[in-house]
Design a protein around this motif. Sequence first.
Motif, PDB file in Angstrom:
ATOM      1  N   ASP A   1       0.835  -1.201   0.000  1.00  0.00           N
ATOM      2  CA  ASP A   1       0.000   0.000   0.000  1.00  0.00           C
ATOM      3  C   ASP A   1       0.874   1.256   0.000  1.00  0.00           C
ATOM      4  O   ASP A   1       0.599   2.214  -0.714  1.00  0.00           O
ATOM      5  CB  ASP A   1      -0.923  -0.004   1.225  1.00  0.00           C
TER       6      ASP A   1
ATOM      7  N   ARG B   1       2.453   1.512  -3.471  1.00  0.00           N
ATOM      8  CA  ARG B   1       1.588   1.950  -4.571  1.00  0.00           C
ATOM      9  C   ARG B   1       1.247   3.432  -4.462  1.00  0.00           C
ATOM     10  O   ARG B   1       0.970   4.086  -5.454  1.00  0.00           O
ATOM     11  CB  ARG B   1       0.317   1.107  -4.635  1.00  0.00           C
ATOM     12  N   LYS B   2       1.271   3.942  -3.231  1.00  0.00           N
ATOM     13  CA  LYS B   2       0.957   5.362  -3.077  1.00  0.00           C
ATOM     14  C   LYS B   2       2.175   6.250  -3.314  1.00  0.00           C
ATOM     15  O   LYS B   2       2.031   7.415  -3.632  1.00  0.00           O
ATOM     16  CB  LYS B   2       0.429   5.621  -1.664  1.00  0.00           C
ATOM     17  N   GLU B   3       3.363   5.707  -3.112  1.00  0.00           N
ATOM     18  CA  GLU B   3       4.560   6.554  -3.094  1.00  0.00           C
ATOM     19  C   GLU B   3       5.533   6.321  -4.244  1.00  0.00           C
ATOM     20  O   GLU B   3       6.195   7.255  -4.682  1.00  0.00           O
ATOM     21  CB  GLU B   3       5.317   6.366  -1.772  1.00  0.00           C
TER      22      GLU B   3
ATOM     23  N   ARG C   1       6.955   5.914  -7.828  1.00  0.00           N
ATOM     24  CA  ARG C   1       6.490   6.375  -9.135  1.00  0.00           C
ATOM     25  C   ARG C   1       7.442   6.036 -10.269  1.00  0.00           C
ATOM     26  O   ARG C   1       7.033   5.965 -11.409  1.00  0.00           O
ATOM     27  CB  ARG C   1       6.297   7.914  -9.098  1.00  0.00           C
TER      28      ARG C   1
END
Length: 594
Positions: free
Chosen positions: A116, A119-121, A123
Amino acid sequence: MHRWSELFIPTLREAPADAEVASHKLLVRAGYIRQLGAGIYSFLFLGNRSTQKIMRIVREEMDKIGQEFYLPALNPREIWEASGRWTVMGDNMFRLKDRKGADLCLGMTHEEVMTDIARKELRSYKQLPQIWYQIQTKFRDEPRPKSGLLRVRQFIMKDAYSFDIDAAGLDLSYQKHHDTYCRIFDRCGLKYMVIDAHSGAMGGSQSQEFMVRTPAGEDLVVSCEKCNYAANMEKAVSKLAPVEDLKTEGDGQPLEVHTPGQKTIEDVARFLGVSPKNKIKTLAMMITEEEDANTGAKSGKTRQRAVVLLMRGDHQMNEAKLSTAVGGKETRPMQEEEILALFRSPAGYLGPLGIEWAKDLKDAGKPILLVDKALEGRTNLIGGANKEDYHVKHLTPGKTFHPTAYADLRAVTAGEDCPNCGAPLRIDTAVEIGHIFKLGYKYSESMNARVLDRNGKEVAPIMGSYGIGIERILTAAVEQSNDENGFWLPPSIAPFEVVVVSTNSKDEGIRTASEDITRQLEAAGFDVLLDDRDERPGVKFKDADLVGIPFRVNVGKKVTEGTVEVVRRSTLAREDIKISAITEYFQQLRPAAR
RNA sequence: CGGGACGUAGCGCAGCCUGGUAGCGCACUUGCUUGGGGUGCAAGGGGUCGCGAGUUCAAAUCUCGCCGUCCCGACCA
């Protein structure tokens, strides 16, 4: 200065009646732990000191390859739904509701939370590789907690996760963990093996376990007496001695023989005068699968499918291997009605003839015939005729019947030949203290973690996960080194390295010498426990032997000559040492790794 | 979840069958004693007998239910 007289070290003469394994009995007797409930333990002073030292070693080594995080043990349902494991984990997961009625669970492992964050951080490929780890409490509602600290419902785990841009990167992250784990377990003084492990249904490509041999262990490990081949029973293979096939009689066509009342392999082999090695063992199993597994649609409907296994008569099936062979599905034995429906024969006379088997695993609906690799290339075998009181000769896989697939289904037995060098294999029980695992894309895909690669294309990072059971290191160390009087830990993980026993606390000379020695050793950086209790020497010696401290200094009458006695707990060897040389003595013993 | 055992003082156990005011060893407290492998003596403190119902004049003891713990099996990312 740590004075025993002021500390809480509740040693017991007798172990609790419900303790079975050595480490459990001794850790309780030594005052390291106390039980709160099934699979739930409190760590007291000595136990906590030991696990803290273990964690310090783990941290020092992990910090060389990764970064320490601290994730919550309390997890919302959503992330576990995202990975699909809210359902998969079943009753093994502790679940609870908050005041609003929202579902929460206690983390059993942290792939979801780590992914999680990723996937949020994350890139860009430029941010990779990453290795993130934490030391955290895990909760698992084990169906059967047992063996003291070996199988518990709450425990501390060092878990690490790697994120790489490609498989080559994962190989590197995996290797780093392998090497780091070796350093950690070396520093903890454990005798361990690194073995090939069953990757399970998760589709991981490679997995190794770090195991310590002990009779209390729950895993079976196959290892070579000579070379370094070692594997979990669920994965181990062996070389088989060649078997002579039976001669062909007549035209070689399948030939029914009357075998009244002969049901077991042994009975039939004896009755027909052949070896069980020339017999086929037929095992009838069932799996549950999704109805539209091959079409890609997801109706959620399931159906039962027959899976029939053929093994050499004297071989045993391994369920983990079977599970792998059928794509990670659970299997169960067929029930009597199911056997009659498929074979039209009672058990005891089952065989492969007269049934239309699936051509391959995708050939939906038809029963699957899995043939163990040990039967590949064999001829003129004897199996059941699917007819009560009859068996059949001249069975040849690929000729008289056609397997859906060949697969390794056989459990290795001790004494068989090593697949690498041919020396005999041994089988031991062992405790798993660490596990490293190439996860692949399972979590990054299911939870939709994406980075841009060099070409600006969106790709999922490839992951690995790596775990160490902190308490299991302590438990394994106790299992490894104990006798009826207690245990001894490697100095690196012992709560104290030296216990100084003042044999008579009323004797002024002995008392001050004990304190001086303790002070000296502490100044030199040793962890020392001074037993200054007003007890008889016998009591103190018994306790010193019990509590896991590797070295003991007996301060007695010889202080008048400037001498004390040093005892090694592992061998109980004792030698007289000049007080003036005591610090130097221990410094020489101290391993460089420290 | 299936099979088995157990639950009496901190720990280890007896008592239960055959109902009648709860006992032993260790540990603990106090005093003396002893001082190189769990010293010895004496005097003490500590238990709703797992919980709840029932039978009985009376239940640790008999009956039923529940809970807990352990063992074997199933299970075990």
